[in-house]
Design an enzyme around this catalytic site. Sequence first.
Site, PDB file in Angstrom:
ATOM      1  N   HIS A  17      45.863   4.439 -50.399  1.00  0.00           N
ATOM      2  CA  HIS A  17      45.791   3.386 -51.415  1.00  0.00           C
ATOM      3  C   HIS A  17      46.838   2.307 -51.140  1.00  0.00           C
ATOM      4  CE1 HIS A  17      44.172   6.678 -54.256  1.00  0.00           C
ATOM      5  NE2 HIS A  17      43.164   5.852 -54.016  1.00  0.00           N
ATOM      6  N   LYS A  41      35.629  12.526 -64.756  1.00  0.00           N
ATOM      7  CA  LYS A  41      36.722  13.315 -64.180  1.00  0.00           C
ATOM      8  C   LYS A  41      37.754  13.660 -65.240  1.00  0.00           C
ATOM      9  CE  LYS A  41      36.588  11.118 -59.599  1.00  0.00           C
ATOM     10  NZ  LYS A  41      37.392  10.341 -58.644  1.00  0.00           N
ATOM     11  N   ARG A  90      36.791   4.660 -46.714  1.00  0.00           N
ATOM     12  CA  ARG A  90      37.243   5.637 -45.726  1.00  0.00           C
ATOM     13  C   ARG A  90      36.123   6.061 -44.793  1.00  0.00           C
ATOM     14  NH1 ARG A  90      38.872  10.041 -49.828  1.00  0.00           N
ATOM     15  NH2 ARG A  90      36.961   9.158 -50.562  1.00  0.00           N
ATOM     16  N   SER A 128      42.426  11.416 -53.217  1.00  0.00           N
ATOM     17  CA  SER A 128      43.189  11.921 -54.353  1.00  0.00           C
ATOM     18  C   SER A 128      42.769  13.347 -54.699  1.00  0.00           C
ATOM     19  CB  SER A 128      43.002  11.009 -55.569  1.00  0.00           C
ATOM     20  OG  SER A 128      43.601   9.759 -55.342  1.00  0.00           O
TER      21      SER A 128
END
Length: 163
Positions: A17, A41, A90, A128
């Site tokens: 990040h 989440k 990514r 994460s």
Amino acid sequence: MRIGICPGSFDPVTNGHIDIFERGSKLVDKLIIAVFENPSKKPLFTMEEREMMLRETTRHISNIEVVSFNGLLNQYAVEHGATIIIRGLRALSDFEYEFQRALLMKKVEPDIETVFIMTNTQYSYISSTGIRELACFGGKLDNLVPDYVEAKLKNKFKDKYKA
């Protein structure tokens, strides 16, 4: 003034990040890092903790502002004069998901552009979710998250990190 937003849950913020923030901040006059709650989440850190970690780990970037928000990103962007959304990628799977979001954003707010920044290859495997799993089981976090975040994770799981 060109204002960009880099939105995410950042639970926790990773070195990947930070790489995106550093590079994205060069594209705009002001980069808003917007922390939001992802309703699908259950976060490890509170919104306030995530904001604090982001503020601490981005102090070296002069044109960054850290905020939190609830609601629609397009409305937040318009209200704050942002015309660019910055997204880090990514892998191909990230692109597919983010591409759909960018197309929807373009449909509802034609004046907002989405810019994709590919992560530096040294961070391409960091997420994460993976960091939370490593920390939960007492794994090594070296060079995956900023030192400040590593300390917060180790404190969160202090029973796994006995000296």
